[in-house]
Design an enzyme around this catalytic site. Structure first.
Site, PDB file in Angstrom:
ATOM      1  CD  GLU A  21      -4.617  14.240   5.359  1.00 23.91           C
ATOM      2  OE1 GLU A  21      -4.564  13.031   5.256  1.00 23.91           O
ATOM      3  OE2 GLU A  21      -3.828  15.247   5.326  1.00 23.91           O
ATOM      4  CE1 TYR A  58      -9.451  18.070  10.323  1.00 23.14           C
ATOM      5  CE2 TYR A  58      -7.336  16.795   9.689  1.00 23.14           C
ATOM      6  CZ  TYR A  58      -8.629  16.665  10.027  1.00 23.14           C
ATOM      7  OH  TYR A  58      -9.244  15.688  10.354  1.00 23.14           O
ATOM      8  NE  ARG A  64      -0.330  12.973   6.726  1.00 20.48           N
ATOM      9  CZ  ARG A  64      -1.216  12.681   7.422  1.00 20.48           C
ATOM     10  NH1 ARG A  64      -1.088  12.619   8.809  1.00 20.48           N
ATOM     11  NH2 ARG A  64      -2.216  11.902   6.941  1.00 20.48           N
ATOM     12  CG  HIS A  97     -11.247  15.060   6.074  1.00 21.71           C
ATOM     13  ND1 HIS A  97     -10.726  13.771   6.188  1.00 21.71           N
ATOM     14  CD2 HIS A  97     -10.547  15.518   7.251  1.00 21.71           C
ATOM     15  CE1 HIS A  97      -9.891  13.360   7.210  1.00 21.71           C
ATOM     16  NE2 HIS A  97      -9.587  14.546   7.909  1.00 21.71           N
ATOM     17  CD  GLN A 139     -17.425  -2.849   7.540  1.00 14.76           C
ATOM     18  OE1 GLN A 139     -17.996  -3.433   8.478  1.00 14.76           O
ATOM     19  NE2 GLN A 139     -17.343  -3.414   6.404  1.00 14.76           N
TER      20      GLN A 139
END
Length: 891
Positions: free
Chosen positions: A167, A169, A217, A255, A342
């Site tokens: 992601e 990082y 991961r 991201h 949400q």
């Protein structure tokens, strides 16, 4: 019907331990890590999922050191005392029969604090700070921090750790050439770039021993340029396996990637093919992830060989008993995740406690306790929408007798309408869940029933709960009852016929839904292959990052989305999904207009003069008008459009031969300069920095006028281009120039007021750039494009003066050096003593900076905006602390 899922419920042998099934609860940072009593609440949260049958739980990310925190005060594990706090979590999970691993996450350049670090000093587009590049010694220390964190996790009772290498990082930043520009042993060729994660896994395994789970991961599909190729992914997977990883988990997308990966518009299991490509390349179990929310889909993936395990994160927020219900053969009882983001991701990025839209008890298990009632009541619930359904089921679960009324012929209310919108078919699962729950809890449902107060009073109910929802508002607009104006219910619920060219009034969530509904290319657009092609994902993963040129479909309508607000269209949508909706509509050619003023709807054919190119479309549908069929016209005027720099002659006209047109008009503001309007009609301005794109500037272009609420017409300073000695100059670069070189680099501009050229060199936020630019509203710019000395003879008789507020711009500027508060004040004082020839006494001056720190904190002086008469500046009279807009006085 009872269904079994043999592959999903099959135990997974890891050698030294066994997982009871093949469900991994994916990591989610839920906000409890930093909350008061957060560890006790996390214990209840994870224990409930363990009782629900999850094979292995992975916690939210915990930083291994101070620099790796997401923000100041973020969770980290570095001491024995911190490890002791985690004991309550591990003991609760083990008591419930589960296993739990702690994720070690270093945020790298994604951190939101000024001390962030990265392999190279490359700023992330989603972070406000530039990271500091780690030295070789600091890289070694960071690896040791990972090892220490893993040892403390084992000490705290965790069954393992997950090393977050996906992601975008820190670990992922070392791997990708995009963010690793080092030339030492940690950068350069891929063998060097992957050394960092391999060393982390190898040293953790050496420290913790063999009987400890290490999940790695792995970013299998970066979805950013200069990301990893698939061959590099395979190479890293094999190296991590050799280093000691027990399980390899799948990570999809950074991201900062501009491709959706987990939103509801993403088809189920859309990225499972990436894990399948890696199957057989390594011998450790592989976990696939992203948009797997039903046991049927999970079973299918495992049976067809896509992976050895499935990762469910948000589905276990929606229903902690997901696995138990699947094992019991009652999948219809599962409260399915709808992928809305949400209450989970949007809350996380807003630094709120995570929850779930369909399960508000998620992360609030100790606060929202539905215990059996001691006094059963007879309740009537009016309205079978989502609120009425949730209340009826919850009340019945507690032991109350509930009767549910609704005038429609099916339950759901607005959900039955929303599920027709492309990408929101998951609402069907929510309605299925509530139908089952109504039957299971014994709620009496009376559909096609309209009740009044007398009926309810005669029914003998102890309490009446009104959950009737909303009624669409009919706008007070001339022509709102025109036969061509349609409401959103006419379109979505009643399937009213809609023409080919459409204008939608209102750009909130419903406006976007209507636009997506009207531009939907058809059923085939929602399968995995079409989704990947549309968004530019290479399904063969041939290139770096897995990107390819997107394939655009042919869409059935031309749609314009209008809103009154001058903010970005769709600014009120969810933080993690709003950009997806805007991008989707942009792909479909939907025009978005902000700052529109709705005048009327009629059949008149008109061509409106405008200082900007007019938008001309026949109106066939309005999302806020009530009438019934397609064909008329709505005239609007834009109050927030770029106004070209024109002379005071007749305004530019945009020809339009289309009958029945929607015209967007901009006010004809004329700045006193001589540039023609050819450049500004297509000029784009970066809202974050107010800079124009790098492109050749046309001759004599001078300024672009914009409007902002409460300020009026202003000039975005970084977008301003003014003639100077030697010709045109480009907008200022971001980096500061030393004071001794500034005069050579930036020739003096034409205006006698120093603020337009001096303030434009400051690095201001958009808000404070507007504050500094507000003075332009009262300033008449000279029209000469010759040298500065010549333009001084044409200076206006009066000029504006402004005090930049200490609490506003000042706090965003350095205290010393070029561009600092002191240098700006010094410049203004010097300017006071240097009057332009031929001007009235006191013209072109600025207020002396007040010594009181709380001064300059109020609204624009009303008197200064109404007239240009000379008036002394009285801080005590004109400034107040209740408002922070800029202060303008005209002398």
């Amino acid at each position: 019907m009872i269904r079994t899922y043999p592959r999903l419920l099959e135990p997974l042998e890891l050698g030294f331990t066994t997982l009871r099934n093949r469900v991994l609860m994916g990591s989610m940072h839920v906000g409890l890590e930093e909350a008061p009593n957060g560890f006790e609440r996390m214990a209840a949260f994870y224990a409930e999922r363990a009782r629900g049958g999850v094979g292995l739980i992975v916690t939210g990310g915990i930083a291994p050191n101070e620099a790796g925190r997401p923000y100041p005060g973020g969770a980290m594990l570095t001491t024995d005392e911190e490890a002791a706090q985690h004991r309550v979590i591990t003991e609760a999970v083990h008591a419930a029969g589960g296993k739990i691993a702690m994720q070690i996450l270093h945020f790298g350049r994604y951190a939101y604090h000024p001390d962030l670090v990265a392999p190279s000093a490359v700023q992330a587009p989603i972070s406000p700070h530039v990271p500091r590049a780690l030295t070789d010694t600091e890289v070694e220390q960071t690896i040791e921090d990972y090892v220490r964190c893993a040892l403390l996790a084992r000490q705290a009772g965790y069954d393992g750790v997950e090393v977050m290498g996906s992601e975008g990082y820190l670990i992922n930043e070392f791997i990708a050439r995009r963010t690793n520009q080092r030339t030492d042993r940690w950068g350069g060729p891929y063998e060097h770039r992957m050394r960092f994660p391999v060393e982390i896994v190898r040293r953790i395994r050496q420290a913790v021993g063999e009987e400890f789970i290490i999940v790695y991961r792995l970013s299998m599909l970066d979805l950013v340029s200069d990301g990893s190729t698939f061959d590099e992914v395979v190479t890293l997977a094999k190296a991590v396996e050799v280093a000691g990883a027990t399980i390899i988990n799948t990570g999809i997308g950074w991201h900062e990637a501009r491709i959706p990966t987990i939103a509801t518009s993403v088809p189920r299991a859309a990225y499972a093919w990436v894990t399948r490509k890696l199957m057989g390349q390594v011998s450790v179990p592989l976990v696939t992830s992203n948009r797997i929310n039903t046991p049927e889909k999970a079973e299918q993936l495992l049976t067809e060989g896509y992976a050895d395990m499935v990762s469910l994160a948000r589905p276990l927020l929606a229903d902690p008993d997901f696995v138990a219900k699947a094992a019991a053969g009652t999948p219809q009882a599962i409260n399915t995740c709808i992928g809305c983001n949400q209450a989970c991701l949007d809350h996380t990025f807003a630094l709120k406690i995570t929850s779930c839209l369909v399960n508000p008890r998620a992360c609030h298990e100790t606060e929202l306790v539905l215990s059996p009632t001691q006094h059963s009541k007879n309740l009537a619930v009016v309205g079978a929408g989502p609120a009425g359904l949730a209340f009826a089921v919850s009340a019945a679960q507690r032991g109350h007798t509930v009767t549910l009324f609704d005038a429609a012929d099916e339950i759901g209310g607005q959900l039955t309408i929303a599920r027709k919108v492309p990408g929101k078919q998951e609402f069907n699962e929510t309605l299925r869940y509530f139908r089952h729950q109504l039957d299971a809890t014994g709620v009496t449902v009376r559909l096609k029933t309209t009740v009044i107060a007398d009926d309810l009073a005669a029914g003998g109910y102890d309490e009446v709960i009104l959950a009737t929802g909303v009624i669409p508002r009919i706008p007070d607009l001339p022509g709102a009852d025109h036969p061509t104006a349609l409401g959103y219910l006419d379109v979505l619920r009643d399937n009213a016929p809609v023409g080919r060219r459409v204008a939608i009034l209102g750009a909130g969530g419903i406006g976007f839904d209507v636009a997506e509904f009207l531009t939907d290319p058809g059923e085939n657009a929602h399968d995995v292959a079409t989704f990947l092609a549309t968004w530019g994902v290479d399904a063969d993963h041939r290139g770096a990052g897995g990107l390819t040129a997107p394939a655009r479909c042919t869409y059935p309508r031309e749609v314009t989305l209008l809103q009154r607000k001058t903010t970005k269209v769709g600014a009120g949508l969810g933080k993690t999904t709003g950009w997806i909706h805007r991008s989707e509509l942009k792909h479909r050619g939907v025009a978005m207009v902000a700052g529109a003023v709705y005048d009327r709807i009629d059949d008149e054919d008109r061509t409106t003069g405008s200082t900007t190119p007019a938008v001309s479309l026949p109106l066939t549908t309005s999302s806020c008008a009530p009438a019934r069929s397609p064909t008329a016209d709505c005239t609007t005027s834009s109050s927030h459009a770029a106004s070209p720099c024109t002379s005071s002659a007749a305004p530019m006209r945009q020809p339009n031969s289309t009958p029945s047109a929607l015209s967007t008009r901009a006010p004809a503001w004329h700045w006193p300069c001589r540039a023609r309007p050819t450049f500004h009609s297509h000029q784009r301005v970066d809202r974050r920095s107010f800079r124009t794109p790098a492109r050749p500037l046309p001759p004599r272009a001078m300024c672009a006028a914009f409007t902002f609420p409460g300020i009026g017409r202003v000039v975005p300073l970084r977008a301003s281009v003014v003639p100077a000695r030697g010709g045109l100059q480009r907008p200022a670069p971001r980096r500061r120039t030393p004071r001794r070189r500034r005069a050579q680099r930036f020739p003096r501009p034409v205006t006698t007021d120093p603020r337009l050229w001096r303030a434009s060199r400051l690095h201001l936020t958009p808000l404070h750039a507007r504050i500094a630019a507000a003075a332009a509203d009262a300033l008449a710019l000279p029209g000469s494009d010759s040298s500065w000395s010549e333009s001084r003879r044409h200076a206006p008789p009066t000029a504006a003066a402004v005090c930049l507020p200490r609490g506003g711009v000042d706090r965003h500027l350095p205290r010393t050096g070029p561009g600092s508060c002191a240098s700006v004040r010094t410049l203004f004082r010097r300017r006071q003593r240097r009057q332009a020839p031929g001007t009235a006494p006191g013209a072109g001056t600025v207020c002396r900076w007040p010594r009181r720190r709380r001064c300059c904190q109020g609204a624009i002086c009303a008197a200064a905006r109404r007239s240009s008469t000379a008036r002394p500046c009285s801080h005590q009279r004109w400034f107040s602390r209740s408002n922070d807009r800029p202060r303008i006085s005209v002398r």
